[in-house]
Design a protein around this motif. Sequence first.
Motif, mmCIF file in Angstrom:
data_model
loop_
_atom_site.group_PDB
_atom_site.id
_atom_site.type_symbol
_atom_site.label_atom_id
_atom_site.label_comp_id
_atom_site.label_asym_id
_atom_site.label_seq_id
_atom_site.Cartn_x
_atom_site.Cartn_y
_atom_site.Cartn_z
ATOM 1 N N TYR A 145 2.713 49.449 -26.285
ATOM 2 C CA TYR A 145 3.838 49.205 -25.384
ATOM 3 C C TYR A 145 3.369 48.661 -24.038
ATOM 4 C CZ TYR A 145 8.007 50.586 -27.827
ATOM 5 O OH TYR A 145 9.069 50.585 -28.684
ATOM 6 N N GLU A 146 2.318 49.246 -23.520
ATOM 7 C CA GLU A 146 1.816 48.785 -22.220
ATOM 8 C C GLU A 146 1.287 47.357 -22.321
ATOM 9 O OE1 GLU A 146 -1.244 50.375 -18.747
ATOM 10 O OE2 GLU A 146 -0.502 51.745 -20.290
ATOM 11 N N GLY A 147 0.604 47.048 -23.396
ATOM 12 C CA GLY A 147 0.054 45.715 -23.566
ATOM 13 C C GLY A 147 1.075 44.676 -23.953
ATOM 14 N N SER A 148 2.256 45.124 -24.387
ATOM 15 C CA SER A 148 3.303 44.196 -24.828
ATOM 16 C C SER A 148 4.285 43.845 -23.715
ATOM 17 C CB SER A 148 4.058 44.791 -26.020
ATOM 18 O OG SER A 148 3.186 44.966 -27.118
ATOM 19 N N GLY A 149 3.929 44.190 -22.487
ATOM 20 C CA GLY A 149 4.770 43.803 -21.358
ATOM 21 C C GLY A 149 5.735 44.866 -20.882
ATOM 22 N N PHE A 150 5.600 46.091 -21.401
ATOM 23 C CA PHE A 150 6.496 47.169 -20.994
ATOM 24 C C PHE A 150 5.793 48.148 -20.047
ATOM 25 C CE2 PHE A 150 7.978 45.757 -25.178
ATOM 26 C CZ PHE A 150 9.301 45.465 -24.892
ATOM 27 N N LEU A 151 4.909 47.592 -19.206
ATOM 28 C CA LEU A 151 4.129 48.429 -18.292
ATOM 29 C C LEU A 151 5.029 49.269 -17.402
ATOM 30 C CD1 LEU A 151 1.323 49.142 -17.124
ATOM 31 C CD2 LEU A 151 1.604 47.241 -15.531
ATOM 32 N N HIS A 152 6.083 48.644 -16.869
ATOM 33 C CA HIS A 152 6.990 49.344 -15.962
ATOM 34 C C HIS A 152 7.650 50.532 -16.655
ATOM 35 C CE1 HIS A 152 9.571 49.878 -12.494
ATOM 36 N NE2 HIS A 152 10.657 49.778 -13.254
ATOM 37 N N LYS A 153 8.117 50.328 -17.889
ATOM 38 C CA LYS A 153 8.765 51.407 -18.624
ATOM 39 C C LYS A 153 7.785 52.524 -18.972
ATOM 40 C CE LYS A 153 12.603 48.865 -20.699
ATOM 41 N NZ LYS A 153 13.292 48.501 -21.962
ATOM 42 N N VAL A 154 6.570 52.127 -19.335
ATOM 43 C CA VAL A 154 5.560 53.129 -19.676
ATOM 44 C C VAL A 154 5.250 54.018 -18.481
ATOM 45 C CG1 VAL A 154 3.137 53.474 -20.317
ATOM 46 C CG2 VAL A 154 4.515 51.800 -21.549
ATOM 47 N N TYR A 155 5.129 53.412 -17.298
ATOM 48 C CA TYR A 155 4.813 54.213 -16.119
ATOM 49 C C TYR A 155 6.007 55.028 -15.641
ATOM 50 C CZ TYR A 155 -0.012 52.948 -15.377
ATOM 51 O OH TYR A 155 -1.380 52.843 -15.506
ATOM 52 N N GLN A 156 7.211 54.525 -15.852
ATOM 53 C CA GLN A 156 8.393 55.345 -15.579
ATOM 54 C C GLN A 156 8.374 56.582 -16.465
ATOM 55 O OE1 GLN A 156 11.698 52.613 -16.224
ATOM 56 N NE2 GLN A 156 12.096 52.524 -14.032
ATOM 57 N N LEU A 204 -3.095 61.103 -30.848
ATOM 58 C CA LEU A 204 -2.488 60.267 -31.883
ATOM 59 C C LEU A 204 -1.523 59.245 -31.294
ATOM 60 C CD1 LEU A 204 -1.649 62.939 -34.615
ATOM 61 C CD2 LEU A 204 -3.386 61.144 -34.777
ATOM 62 N N PHE A 205 -0.936 59.585 -30.149
ATOM 63 C CA PHE A 205 0.062 58.714 -29.532
ATOM 64 C C PHE A 205 -0.555 57.588 -28.704
ATOM 65 C CE2 PHE A 205 2.627 62.882 -29.287
ATOM 66 C CZ PHE A 205 3.069 62.731 -30.589
ATOM 67 N N MET A 206 -1.844 57.647 -28.453
ATOM 68 C CA MET A 206 -2.472 56.692 -27.541
ATOM 69 C C MET A 206 -2.336 55.235 -27.980
ATOM 70 S SD MET A 206 -5.788 58.946 -26.331
ATOM 71 C CE MET A 206 -6.271 57.895 -24.976
ATOM 72 N N PRO A 207 -2.514 54.900 -29.265
ATOM 73 C CA PRO A 207 -2.338 53.487 -29.646
ATOM 74 C C PRO A 207 -0.898 53.005 -29.505
ATOM 75 C CG PRO A 207 -2.704 54.857 -31.589
ATOM 76 C CD PRO A 207 -3.005 55.708 -30.402
ATOM 77 N N VAL A 208 0.061 53.916 -29.661
ATOM 78 C CA VAL A 208 1.468 53.538 -29.495
ATOM 79 C C VAL A 208 1.750 53.162 -28.046
ATOM 80 C CG1 VAL A 208 3.857 54.321 -29.656
ATOM 81 C CG2 VAL A 208 2.199 55.018 -31.394
ATOM 82 N N LEU A 209 1.291 54.000 -27.111
ATOM 83 C CA LEU A 209 1.503 53.706 -25.696
ATOM 84 C C LEU A 209 0.704 52.483 -25.265
ATOM 85 C CD1 LEU A 209 1.446 57.351 -24.262
ATOM 86 C CD2 LEU A 209 3.423 55.900 -24.740
ATOM 87 N N ALA A 210 -0.482 52.302 -25.851
ATOM 88 C CA ALA A 210 -1.288 51.112 -25.548
ATOM 89 C C ALA A 210 -0.560 49.854 -26.008
ATOM 90 C CB ALA A 210 -2.655 51.214 -26.221
ATOM 91 N N PHE A 233 10.051 59.665 -27.129
ATOM 92 C CA PHE A 233 9.849 58.251 -26.795
ATOM 93 C C PHE A 233 9.642 57.418 -28.067
ATOM 94 C CE2 PHE A 233 7.102 54.655 -25.790
ATOM 95 C CZ PHE A 233 7.725 54.102 -24.675
ATOM 96 N N ILE A 234 8.804 57.919 -28.943
ATOM 97 C CA ILE A 234 8.510 57.193 -30.188
ATOM 98 C C ILE A 234 9.754 57.138 -31.081
ATOM 99 C CG2 ILE A 234 7.182 57.304 -32.336
ATOM 100 C CD1 ILE A 234 4.838 58.353 -30.691
ATOM 101 N N TYR A 235 10.509 58.227 -31.100
ATOM 102 C CA TYR A 235 11.742 58.231 -31.901
ATOM 103 C C TYR A 235 12.726 57.179 -31.394
ATOM 104 C CZ TYR A 235 16.179 59.711 -33.884
ATOM 105 O OH TYR A 235 17.380 59.729 -34.538
ATOM 106 N N LEU A 236 12.875 57.090 -30.080
ATOM 107 C CA LEU A 236 13.793 56.113 -29.499
ATOM 108 C C LEU A 236 13.314 54.679 -29.718
ATOM 109 C CD1 LEU A 236 14.652 57.910 -26.126
ATOM 110 C CD2 LEU A 236 16.063 57.771 -28.188
#
Length: 205
Positions: free
Chosen positions: A135-146, A127-133, A186-189
Motif C-alpha cells: 500500500y505504501e509503495g502503491s501511492g497510498f503513503l498518506h493513508k498508511v500514515y493516517q 505477517l502484515f508487513m508486505p501488505v502495508l509495504a 484495514f486488510i478486511y476493508l
Amino acid sequence: VFLYRGWQSLAGLISVLFVTYFLSAEQQGWYYSFQSIAAIYTLFDSGLSLVLIQVFSFYKAGNNLPFISKIFKRAVHKYVILSALFLIVVSVSGLLFFDMQSNAQVSPDHWQLIWLGLVIFTSINMLFMPVLAYYEGSGFLHKVYQFRILQSVVGSILLWITLFNKGGIVAVLANPLVVMISTCIFIYLAKNKLSHIWQLRTDSV
C-alpha cells in the motif's frame, strides 16, 4: 509523516512517565526487557519491508501489475516463514532466558503468558508487513500514515489506561494488540484491492 513522528515522540515521553509512576522498579525491568527482546523482529525483517516499498513503487509507476503481483505473493510467503521462525525462536529463547532471571519473590504473575502473548501478537503483525509495504509503495503513503497515527493513538491510550488501572506488565501487550486488531480491519476493508493483485496471472513474468 511529521505528524506521526511528532505523536510518537510525545506519546513515548508520556508512556515513560506512566511506566515510571505506576510500575515498581522490578516491573519496569520486566517491561523494558520484554519490549527490547520482542523488538528483535527487526532482525528477522532485516530491512526487507523497506526494499519492498521501493520495488512496489517502481513497478507501480510502470503499471507492471503482473510483476507486482508476483513480488507480492513471494513477499507474503517469505513473511509467513519469517513470522513462524520468529515465533518459535524468540518465544522459546525468551522463556528460557526469563526463567533463568526470574525470582519467585519479584517475578510478575503469569509472566510466561504475557511473554507468549507479546511474541504471538508481534509475529502476527510481521505477517502484515508486505501488505502495508504494498500500500505504501502503491501511492497510498498518506493513508498508511493516517492509519499508523490512529494505531499509535489508540495503542498509547490503551497502554496508559492499563497502567493507570494497575495492570502491571500486561501493559506491554497494548500496542501490539491494537496493531494486530486494527490491521486486520484495514486488510478486511481493502480486501478487494488485495484479492485483485493476488489473483493476477504471473505465468509470463
